[in-house]
Design a protein around this motif. Sequence first.
Motif, short mmCIF file in Angstrom:
data_model
loop_
_atom_site.label_atom_id
_atom_site.label_comp_id
_atom_site.label_asym_id
_atom_site.label_seq_id
_atom_site.Cartn_x
_atom_site.Cartn_y
_atom_site.Cartn_z
N LYS A 21 0.80 -1.23 0.00
CA LYS A 21 0.00 0.00 0.00
C LYS A 21 0.83 1.28 0.00
CE LYS A 21 -3.88 -2.34 0.78
NZ LYS A 21 -4.48 -2.86 -0.45
N ALA A 22 1.94 1.29 0.74
CA ALA A 22 2.66 2.55 0.93
C ALA A 22 4.17 2.29 0.97
CB ALA A 22 2.22 3.22 2.21
N PHE A 23 4.88 2.83 -0.04
CA PHE A 23 6.34 2.64 -0.04
C PHE A 23 7.03 3.89 -0.57
CE2 PHE A 23 4.31 0.42 -3.64
CZ PHE A 23 4.78 1.18 -4.71
N LYS A 24 8.33 3.98 -0.28
CA LYS A 24 9.09 5.15 -0.70
C LYS A 24 10.55 4.74 -0.87
CE LYS A 24 9.83 9.73 -0.79
NZ LYS A 24 9.44 10.24 -2.09
N LEU A 25 11.17 5.18 -1.98
CA LEU A 25 12.60 4.95 -2.15
C LEU A 25 13.34 6.11 -1.49
CD1 LEU A 25 12.82 3.63 -5.81
CD2 LEU A 25 12.63 2.36 -3.66
N LEU A 26 14.42 5.81 -0.79
CA LEU A 26 15.05 6.84 0.05
C LEU A 26 16.41 7.28 -0.44
CD1 LEU A 26 14.09 5.29 3.50
CD2 LEU A 26 13.01 7.24 2.38
N SER A 27 17.25 6.36 -0.87
CA SER A 27 18.61 6.76 -1.25
C SER A 27 19.28 5.66 -2.04
CB SER A 27 19.44 7.07 0.00
OG SER A 27 19.52 5.90 0.81
N ILE A 46 20.00 0.39 -3.61
CA ILE A 46 18.87 1.32 -3.46
C ILE A 46 18.13 0.97 -2.18
CG2 ILE A 46 16.69 2.15 -4.43
CD1 ILE A 46 17.81 1.71 -7.19
N TYR A 47 18.00 1.99 -1.30
CA TYR A 47 17.29 1.82 -0.03
C TYR A 47 15.87 2.36 -0.15
CZ TYR A 47 21.70 0.97 2.46
OH TYR A 47 22.88 0.44 2.91
N GLY A 48 14.96 1.69 0.51
CA GLY A 48 13.58 2.19 0.57
C GLY A 48 12.91 1.69 1.82
N THR A 49 11.68 2.13 2.00
CA THR A 49 10.92 1.60 3.12
C THR A 49 9.47 1.43 2.70
OG1 THR A 49 10.51 1.78 5.48
CG2 THR A 49 10.26 3.80 4.20
N SER A 50 8.74 0.64 3.46
CA SER A 50 7.31 0.49 3.19
C SER A 50 6.58 0.24 4.50
CB SER A 50 7.05 -0.65 2.20
OG SER A 50 7.59 -1.87 2.65
N PHE A 51 5.33 0.65 4.50
CA PHE A 51 4.47 0.50 5.68
C PHE A 51 3.11 -0.02 5.23
CE2 PHE A 51 7.75 3.26 7.21
CZ PHE A 51 7.86 2.95 8.56
N PHE A 52 2.35 -0.52 6.18
CA PHE A 52 1.05 -1.10 5.85
C PHE A 52 0.04 -0.03 5.41
CE2 PHE A 52 2.47 -4.63 8.76
CZ PHE A 52 2.61 -5.55 7.75
N LYS A 62 -0.42 6.54 6.25
CA LYS A 62 -0.29 7.35 7.46
C LYS A 62 1.01 6.99 8.20
CE LYS A 62 -2.87 8.07 11.58
NZ LYS A 62 -3.15 6.85 12.35
N ASP A 63 1.27 5.70 8.35
CA ASP A 63 2.49 5.26 9.04
C ASP A 63 3.74 5.65 8.26
OD1 ASP A 63 0.90 4.22 10.98
OD2 ASP A 63 1.24 2.11 10.49
N LEU A 64 3.65 5.55 6.92
CA LEU A 64 4.80 5.93 6.09
C LEU A 64 5.07 7.42 6.25
CD1 LEU A 64 6.97 5.47 3.91
CD2 LEU A 64 5.19 5.79 2.18
N ASP A 65 4.03 8.25 6.16
CA ASP A 65 4.21 9.70 6.30
C ASP A 65 4.82 10.05 7.65
OD1 ASP A 65 3.19 10.06 3.79
OD2 ASP A 65 1.16 10.56 4.46
N ALA A 66 4.34 9.40 8.71
CA ALA A 66 4.86 9.69 10.06
C ALA A 66 6.35 9.33 10.12
CB ALA A 66 4.08 8.90 11.10
N TYR A 67 6.73 8.22 9.47
CA TYR A 67 8.14 7.81 9.47
C TYR A 67 9.00 8.83 8.73
CZ TYR A 67 12.40 5.27 8.41
OH TYR A 67 13.71 4.92 8.28
#
Length: 316
Positions: free
Chosen positions: A197-203, A221-227, A230-235
């Motif tokens: 649902k929610a992911f973002k590439l970071l660096s 390539i680093y990224g993160t994802s959340f369920f 809202k949780d992704l934005d907070a991170y």
Amino acid sequence: MSSSYFITLPDHSRKEVPAGASPLEVARSIGSRLADDAVVARVDDKLWDLARPFEGDATLEILTSRSGEEALKVYRHSTAHLLAAAVLELYPGTKLGVGPAIENGFYYDFERETPFTTEDLERIEKKMQEIRDRDLPYGRVIVPKEEGLRRYHELGEEMKCEMIAEKAGETFTEYTLGPHFSDFCLGPHVPSSKRLKAFKLLSVSGAYFKGDQSRQQLQRIYGTSFFNQKDLDAYLVRIEEAKRRDHRVLGKQLDLLSIQELAGPGLIFFHPKGALVRKLLEDWMREQYLARGYSLVSTPHIARESLWQISGHLDN
Ligand SMILES: [Zn+2]
């Protein structure tokens, strides 16, 4: 082979399912909300793809977005596969290293001549969203070791061959995501790309294959994802805040401290304002120690060479 299996659920109830049934089907029979929120299954204490058929009578637990770290790790590793699928679609011929979940996210290593730029990351992230929306299944394929080695060798995937040669038994599992991506992987993963649902590439940064400087240089390539978003934005807000409070930046801006190349990295020279802050902190700490019944001691900063030999510091 039996034509049906008995599946024991966490509440000790038992369900009879036809051979070939998967945890996802059991989840659906319990409720569509559970099936939609399911991330991965635990079958006889082993994490198991939701779509992978049972192989006999078993115990079953369905892990959802509320199941904590284990489910999040599978989710993030699945996002790493989505990243690799996007890279291969945009930049055919890129070779794959490993793509694990890590604390706070995931990474994937790629071998490619041209360095990835910040604009590339944006493009890759868009492609990830596009592939996600295609709702592609994470396919699990069992491949005989020799056949797999031959195929990856023909594709020039030498890193993959090396990992298969080291880690695979007679057969190994390969996971696919769409027509361009397949990777040697133990799994498990989420059942389909739409789950992410929610992911973002970071660096992006440099890395060596197996962390070995004599091996090929890769781009990580680093990224993160959340369920959920809202949780992704907070991170993301949290890491921005942490960047603003970085002691290396603040230390310079406020003239608190510096690091001198002559002495070495990580060794801090406190300037008058920084040294005063340090003194106030130390005074407060000493007061607290004494108030709580501790005693103070003082030891020398230097010692015989043989002591650092024993401690292992000397080599460094
Ligand atoms: Zn995987």
